[in-house]
Design a protein around this motif. Structure first.
Motif, PDB file in Angstrom:
ATOM      1  N   ARG A   9       0.829  -1.201   0.000  1.00  0.00           N
ATOM      2  CA  ARG A   9       0.000   0.000   0.000  1.00  0.00           C
ATOM      3  C   ARG A   9       0.861   1.248   0.000  1.00  0.00           C
ATOM      4  O   ARG A   9       1.818   1.358   0.745  1.00  0.00           O
ATOM      5  CB  ARG A   9      -0.947  -0.011   1.200  1.00  0.00           C
ATOM      6  N   LYS A  11       1.137   5.751  -0.755  1.00  0.00           N
ATOM      7  CA  LYS A  11       0.484   7.050  -0.582  1.00  0.00           C
ATOM      8  C   LYS A  11       0.713   7.867  -1.850  1.00  0.00           C
ATOM      9  O   LYS A  11       1.855   8.043  -2.277  1.00  0.00           O
ATOM     10  CB  LYS A  11       1.063   7.760   0.644  1.00  0.00           C
ATOM     11  N   ARG A  37      -7.662   3.854  -4.810  1.00  0.00           N
ATOM     12  CA  ARG A  37      -8.218   3.518  -3.497  1.00  0.00           C
ATOM     13  C   ARG A  37      -8.779   2.101  -3.497  1.00  0.00           C
ATOM     14  O   ARG A  37      -8.643   1.381  -2.494  1.00  0.00           O
ATOM     15  CB  ARG A  37      -9.287   4.538  -3.104  1.00  0.00           C
ATOM     16  N   HIS A  41      -4.648   1.700  -1.904  1.00  0.00           N
ATOM     17  CA  HIS A  41      -3.721   2.794  -1.663  1.00  0.00           C
ATOM     18  C   HIS A  41      -4.422   3.971  -0.980  1.00  0.00           C
ATOM     19  O   HIS A  41      -5.649   4.111  -1.055  1.00  0.00           O
ATOM     20  CB  HIS A  41      -3.102   3.257  -2.983  1.00  0.00           C
ATOM     21  N   GLU A  42      -3.642   4.815  -0.350  1.00  0.00           N
ATOM     22  CA  GLU A  42      -4.142   6.051   0.253  1.00  0.00           C
ATOM     23  C   GLU A  42      -3.896   7.186  -0.729  1.00  0.00           C
ATOM     24  O   GLU A  42      -2.790   7.323  -1.253  1.00  0.00           O
ATOM     25  CB  GLU A  42      -3.426   6.319   1.572  1.00  0.00           C
ATOM     26  N   VAL A  43      -4.907   8.003  -0.982  1.00  0.00           N
ATOM     27  CA  VAL A  43      -4.809   9.038  -2.000  1.00  0.00           C
ATOM     28  C   VAL A  43      -5.248  10.387  -1.428  1.00  0.00           C
ATOM     29  O   VAL A  43      -6.260  10.473  -0.737  1.00  0.00           O
ATOM     30  CB  VAL A  43      -5.686   8.702  -3.238  1.00  0.00           C
ATOM     31  N   ARG A  44      -4.469  11.411  -1.734  1.00  0.00           N
ATOM     32  CA  ARG A  44      -4.876  12.786  -1.475  1.00  0.00           C
ATOM     33  C   ARG A  44      -4.982  13.516  -2.806  1.00  0.00           C
ATOM     34  O   ARG A  44      -4.269  13.189  -3.758  1.00  0.00           O
ATOM     35  CB  ARG A  44      -3.870  13.507  -0.577  1.00  0.00           C
ATOM     36  N   LYS A  96       2.162  17.467   1.597  1.00  0.00           N
ATOM     37  CA  LYS A  96       1.555  16.410   0.791  1.00  0.00           C
ATOM     38  C   LYS A  96       2.612  15.704  -0.059  1.00  0.00           C
ATOM     39  O   LYS A  96       2.582  14.470  -0.208  1.00  0.00           O
ATOM     40  CB  LYS A  96       0.468  16.986  -0.116  1.00  0.00           C
ATOM     41  N   TRP A  99       4.697  13.519   2.114  1.00  0.00           N
ATOM     42  CA  TRP A  99       3.892  12.363   2.538  1.00  0.00           C
ATOM     43  C   TRP A  99       3.823  11.300   1.460  1.00  0.00           C
ATOM     44  O   TRP A  99       3.737  10.100   1.746  1.00  0.00           O
ATOM     45  CB  TRP A  99       2.501  12.875   2.895  1.00  0.00           C
ATOM     46  N   SER A 100       3.891  11.698   0.214  1.00  0.00           N
ATOM     47  CA  SER A 100       3.572  10.814  -0.903  1.00  0.00           C
ATOM     48  C   SER A 100       4.702   9.860  -1.246  1.00  0.00           C
ATOM     49  O   SER A 100       5.881  10.140  -1.031  1.00  0.00           O
ATOM     50  CB  SER A 100       3.233  11.649  -2.147  1.00  0.00           C
TER      51      SER A 100
END
Length: 264
Positions: A9, A11, A37, A41-44, A96, A99-100
């Motif tokens: 997983r 980001k 998602r 995965h985590e998505v912004r 962001k 974080w990615s």
């Protein structure tokens, strides 16, 4: 599509730049977010128009900069970055990116480049001390933002043949070189081959369905596909003058292809 295991997983930051929420670009953004998602995965998302992102660099970006002092953008941005004193909107976007594990830029090609609002996101977010500069590792290498993947997803009104080696617009790789090489690889991110939807002004449902299928395959390979093999500045291919050393290229190689590793 298999769901990612906890170790797999990732980001992912998706930056979208189109003024119309019913546009093809908005639809591709929504598709990417849902697809990623669904894979675990985590998505912004940074929807720049919805955020009313300010595109122009100015002194207000650096709150501690004295009003009576000439603004040198590189020096001021580096001081503010290292001191943790950037304008809040810039600091939030930098967080962001940090974080990615991957950054996706979704945009329509306007005048052979990204829209002004996306160029302004690049100008303001990738400050000295964050994406480049003497306080971070050297550019064109495993640099400041190393360890991240990067993908451009672009729509364009022209047909694909116009962006070919003999096409009137030039090769797509050359047109997008300032972002692929000059932003992503300069800051240490590993750029993948761009995803493009051509002839996009009128896209019937069957072609949109095909585009989503193709994009889904590219998203599935976001962390497994081989990136563009740009040469590293510190890998011995360039001299102290930052010019490619004679003989490093394969015979007949010229132009921007000089900066792609020939063994790839």
């Amino acid at each position: 599509m298999n769901e990612a295991t906890p170790r797999q997983r990732k980001k992912i930051l998706v930056v979208s730049a189109h003024p119309e929420p019913r546009s093809l670009n908005a639809a591709l953004t929504t598709f990417a977010v849902e697809h990623l998602r669904a894979a675990g995965h985590e998505v912004r998302v940074s929807d720049l128009y919805a955020m009313k992102w300010k595109a122009a660099v100015e002194a207000d970006d650096f709150p501690d900069h004295p009003a009576d002092r000439q603004l040198g953008v590189m020096a001021a941005s580096e001081r503010s970055t290292l001191a943790g004193r950037l304008a809040p909107d810039i600091a939030a976007e930098q967080e962001k990116v940090r974080w990615s594990d991957a950054v996706i830029l979704q945009f329509p090609m306007w005048w052979f480049s990204v829209p002004a609002i996306l160029k302004g996101w690049i100008d303001r977010v990738f400050t000295s001390g964050f994406g480049y500069g003497p306080e971070v590792p050297p550019p064109y290498s495993e640099g400041a933002l190393a360890g991240r993947r990067a993908l451009l997803s672009a729509t364009m009104g022209a047909r694909e043949s116009a962006f070919s080696d003999r096409g009137i617009h030039g090769r797509l790789a050359d047109v997008l070189h300032p972002v692929q090489h000059g932003l992503f690889w300069f800051t240490g991110m590993a750029p993948l081959e761009p995803f493009a939807v051509y002839d996009a002004n009128e896209l019937p449902q069957d072609r949109f369905t095909a585009a989503k299928q193709a994009y889904g395959q590219r998203l599935d390979g976001l962390f497994t596909d081989e990136p563009v093999p740009f040469r590293s500045l510190v890998g011995g291919d360039y001299g102290r003058d930052m010019r490619l050393l004679p003989g490093a290229e394969s015979p007949g190689t010229a132009g921007l292809d000089l900066h792609v590793h020939p063994q790839a």
